[in-house]
Design an enzyme around this catalytic site. Structure first.
Site, short mmCIF file in Angstrom:
data_model
loop_
_atom_site.label_atom_id
_atom_site.label_comp_id
_atom_site.label_asym_id
_atom_site.label_seq_id
_atom_site.Cartn_x
_atom_site.Cartn_y
_atom_site.Cartn_z
N GLN A 80 0.81 -1.22 0.00
CA GLN A 80 0.00 0.00 0.00
C GLN A 80 0.84 1.27 0.00
O GLN A 80 0.31 2.36 -0.14
CB GLN A 80 -0.93 0.02 1.22
CG GLN A 80 -1.95 -1.11 1.17
CD GLN A 80 -2.90 -0.99 2.33
OE1 GLN A 80 -2.60 -1.51 3.40
NE2 GLN A 80 -4.01 -0.31 2.14
N LEU A 109 -7.58 1.41 2.90
CA LEU A 109 -7.06 2.73 2.51
C LEU A 109 -6.77 2.80 1.01
O LEU A 109 -6.81 3.87 0.42
CB LEU A 109 -5.77 3.05 3.29
CG LEU A 109 -5.91 3.18 4.81
CD1 LEU A 109 -4.54 3.40 5.44
CD2 LEU A 109 -6.86 4.32 5.17
N HIS A 120 -6.96 -9.42 6.57
CA HIS A 120 -6.95 -8.39 5.53
C HIS A 120 -5.50 -8.03 5.14
O HIS A 120 -5.16 -7.96 3.96
CB HIS A 120 -7.70 -7.16 6.06
CG HIS A 120 -7.77 -6.01 5.11
ND1 HIS A 120 -8.94 -5.60 4.52
CD2 HIS A 120 -6.81 -5.16 4.66
CE1 HIS A 120 -8.69 -4.55 3.73
NE2 HIS A 120 -7.40 -4.26 3.80
N GLU A 121 -4.64 -7.84 6.15
CA GLU A 121 -3.26 -7.42 5.88
C GLU A 121 -2.42 -8.56 5.30
O GLU A 121 -1.57 -8.34 4.45
CB GLU A 121 -2.61 -6.84 7.14
CG GLU A 121 -3.31 -5.63 7.73
CD GLU A 121 -3.59 -4.51 6.75
OE1 GLU A 121 -2.83 -4.33 5.78
OE2 GLU A 121 -4.60 -3.80 6.95
NI NI Z 1 -6.21 -2.78 2.97
#
Ligand code: NI
Length: 163
Positions: free
Chosen positions: A51, A89, A130-131
């Protein structure tokens, strides 16, 4: 230290499986500090290296009192089920309901390379999943039904136009 730029869907790095973290030292510590700073600035509870544009198996999180760095994360076990809203995000914080495991055990290395295991429930367990997905090049929208995925993508595209 600096706040890093967040990569957003559909940038390619988000679809790539990360490379293992092999070097633990000052450079990694600096990156991790910047990732935490970026995550707090964006009011996220987790942030993966992809990210911020780096195809590495690494994430940071601070969720429900659980603050940690996970290099080379693996999900050891995942049990039960929880319903809840999830966002990212990299997808403009557009949320959608997604079913996940309720109790998750993570194995990873910390910023010094020490292997640890950590269990979590609820939102923190959701964050582990999720990560760790980000480290495998998987976004939460990839786990939605096609209809929901299109809805999230459309809302995200609209948000991008307005900013
Ligand atoms: Ni994410």
């Amino acid at each position: 230290m600096a706040v890093l730029k967040i990569t957003e869907f559909p940038e390619r790095v988000l679809k790539q499986a990360g490379e293992p973290v092999e070097e633990f030292g000052a450079e990694l510590e600096r990156l991790v500090s910047e990732m935490f700073e970026t995550m707090y600035a964006e009011e996220g509870v987790g942030l993966a290296a992809a990210q911020v544009g780096l195809p590495l198996r690494l994430f940071v999180m601070d969720c429900e009192g659980l603050r940690l760095v996970a290099a080379n994360p693996e999900i050891v076990s995942a049990e039960g089920a929880q319903e809840g809203e999830e966002g990212c995000l990299s997808v403009g914080k557009v949320h959608a309901p997604l079913r996940r495991a309720e109790r998750v055990r993570l194995r990873a290395q910390d910023v010094r390379g020490e292997v640890f295991e950590q269990e979590a429930e609820g939102l923190a367990a959701r964050c582990f999943l999720h990560e760790t997905d980000h480290c495998d090049g998987v976004l939460f929208i990839d786990r939605l039904t096609p209809l929901r995925r299109e809805m999230v993508k459309r809302r995200f595209q609209k948000l991008r136009k307005w900013r």
